[in-house]
Write an enzyme that holds these catalytic residues in place. Structure first.
Site, PDB file in Angstrom:
ATOM      1  N   GLU A  34      29.794  65.777  95.288  1.00  0.00           N
ATOM      2  CA  GLU A  34      31.090  66.185  95.834  1.00  0.00           C
ATOM      3  C   GLU A  34      30.911  67.566  96.439  1.00  0.00           C
ATOM      4  O   GLU A  34      30.266  68.451  95.855  1.00  0.00           O
ATOM      5  CB  GLU A  34      32.133  66.251  94.706  1.00  0.00           C
ATOM      6  CG  GLU A  34      33.563  66.508  95.188  1.00  0.00           C
ATOM      7  CD  GLU A  34      34.006  67.968  95.211  1.00  0.00           C
ATOM      8  OE1 GLU A  34      35.119  68.231  95.697  1.00  0.00           O
ATOM      9  OE2 GLU A  34      33.248  68.862  94.772  1.00  0.00           O
ATOM     10  N   ASP A 229      30.353  69.155  86.562  1.00  0.00           N
ATOM     11  CA  ASP A 229      29.444  70.267  86.871  1.00  0.00           C
ATOM     12  C   ASP A 229      28.096  70.064  86.183  1.00  0.00           C
ATOM     13  O   ASP A 229      27.145  70.790  86.470  1.00  0.00           O
ATOM     14  CB  ASP A 229      30.043  71.593  86.371  1.00  0.00           C
ATOM     15  CG  ASP A 229      31.398  71.902  86.994  1.00  0.00           C
ATOM     16  OD1 ASP A 229      31.661  71.431  88.116  1.00  0.00           O
ATOM     17  OD2 ASP A 229      32.198  72.623  86.354  1.00  0.00           O
TER      18      ASP A 229
HETATM   19  O1  G3P Z   1      37.163  66.526  94.472  1.00  0.00           O
HETATM   20  C1  G3P Z   1      37.446  66.822  93.140  1.00  0.00           C
HETATM   21  C2  G3P Z   1      37.661  68.296  92.915  1.00  0.00           C
HETATM   22  O2  G3P Z   1      36.649  69.004  93.581  1.00  0.00           O
HETATM   23  C3  G3P Z   1      39.009  68.808  93.363  1.00  0.00           C
HETATM   24  O3  G3P Z   1      39.280  70.130  93.003  1.00  0.00           O
HETATM   25  O4  G3P Z   1      39.374  72.559  93.337  1.00  0.00           O
HETATM   26  O5  G3P Z   1      37.310  71.554  92.409  1.00  0.00           O
HETATM   27  O6  G3P Z   1      37.886  71.236  94.807  1.00  0.00           O
HETATM   28  P1  G3P Z   1      38.429  71.407  93.407  1.00  0.00           P
HETATM   29 MG    MG Z   2      36.392  69.849  95.544  1.00  0.00          MG
END
Ligand code: G3P
Ligand code: MG
Length: 241
Positions: A34, A229
Site C-alpha cells: 500500500e 506495518d
Molecule cells: O490504505 C489504508 C490506510 O493507508 C489509510 O490510512 O492514513 O495510513 O493512509 P493512512
Molecule cells: Mg494510506
C-alpha cells in the site's frame, strides 16, 4: 485467504513510502504494497502520505507547491534513521518500473480527501495502463467523489472506498459509488459488516493491523486483506490459522 498488504511498505523498519521500505516488504514476502499518492505542482504523482513534506523529509511546504526537481533533492530517510539518509521521495512511475518485475499487488491510495488534486485520477490511470499493472492494482480513497470519478474512467480496475467513520450499510453505499471493496479502520470491523459485504459481493480490508490478537481476529472473521506495518509478523501469524 487474507492478503497481507505492507502499509506504506515495511514501514516499521524503514522510512514509509521509500524504496527501502518497499524492497523490505517484498523480501518479507508481503503479497501487496500500500502506498499513498499526491500531485506535485508540475502534475507528477509522487508517493508520500502527508500533503506537507515536514514530517517525513528535511524540508517544509506542500507537495502541491513543489516542482518534482525540487522535491527530488529532499532527504526522505534521515527523519526515520540516519541509516536511510539516501532515500528520496519516489514518483509513481519509478515505483511502477520496480513493481513490474515483482509479483506484488498494488494498493494505491489517492490522497485527495484534503486537497482534491485536479486530474489525479486520469494521470494515475494513464500510468497504470502504460505499465500494464491495472489487473493487479486496487485504487482506494477517502474521497467518495473520487471513487465515482475513477469508476467512470475504468470498469476493470478495482476501486475501494476508504473510511474511518461509521456509515449506515457501508458496502451498499460504496457499491453505489462504483466501488468493489471497502477499506475500513480496524475499530469498525464486526460480523454484521462482513455479512453485509458478502451480501453485496464487496471485498473488505482493514487498516492498520499490527497486533497479534487483531490480526488473528481479521483472519478468522474472513477479511480479504489487512494493511500492516509489520508484514513479516502477519505472514508468520497467518500460518498459524
Ligand atoms: O490504505 C489504508 C490506510 O493507508 C489509510 O490510512 O492514513 O495510513 O493512509 P493512512
Ligand atoms: Mg494510506
Amino acid at each position: 485467504m487474507t492478503m497481507i498488504i505492507a502499509h506504506r511498505g515495511a514501514s516499521k523498519v524503514a522510512p514509509e513510502n521509500t524504496m527501502p521500505a518497499f524492497e523490505l516488504a517484498l523480501r518479507m514476502k508481503a503479497e501487496a504494497i500500500e502506498t499513498d499518492v499526491q500531485l506535485t505542482k508540475d502534475n507528477i504523482p509522487v508517493l508520500i502520505h502527508d500533503e506537507h513534506v515536514k514530517r517525513t523529509t528535511n524540508s517544509h511546504g506542500y507537495i502541491k507547491d513543489y516542482h518534482l526537481a525540487e522535491l527530488k533533492k529532499l532527504d526522505a530517510g534521515s527523519w526515520f534513521s540516519k541509516n536511510f539518509g539516501g532515500a528520496t521521495i519516489l514518483t509513481l512511475e519509478e515505483f511502477l518500473q520496480w513493481m513490474v518485475n515483482t509479483p506484488l499487488h498494488l494498493h494505491l491510495e489517492l490522497k485527495n480527501n484534503k486537497i482534491d488534486y485536479m486530474h489525479l485520477e486520469p494521470i494515475v490511470y494513464e500510468l497504470l495502463s502504460q505499465y500494464k499493472v491495472a489487473d493487479r492494482t486496487t485504487i482506494s480513497t477517502f474521497n467518495p467523489d473520487s471513487v465515482q470519478r475513477f469508476s467512470q474512467l475504468s470498469s476493470t480496475i478495482e476501486i475501494a472506498l476508504l473510511t474511518s467513520r461509521k456509515i449506515n450499510n457501508l458496502p451498499r453505499y460504496a457499491k453505489e459509488l462504483g466501488a468493489k471493496a471497502v477499506h475500513i479502520k480496524y475499530r469498525l470491523l464486526n460480523k454484521k459488516l462482513i455479512q453485509q459485504c458478502q451480501h453485496e459481493n464487496m471485498r473488505v480490508r482493514v487498516y492498520t493491523v499490527n497486533q497479534f490478537s487483531s490480526m488473528m481476529r481479521c483472519f478468522r472473521i474472513g477479511c480479504d486483506g489487512i494493511f500492516t506495518d509489520v508484514p513479516n509478523k502477519a505472514i508468520l501469524y497467518r500460518n498459524l490459522t
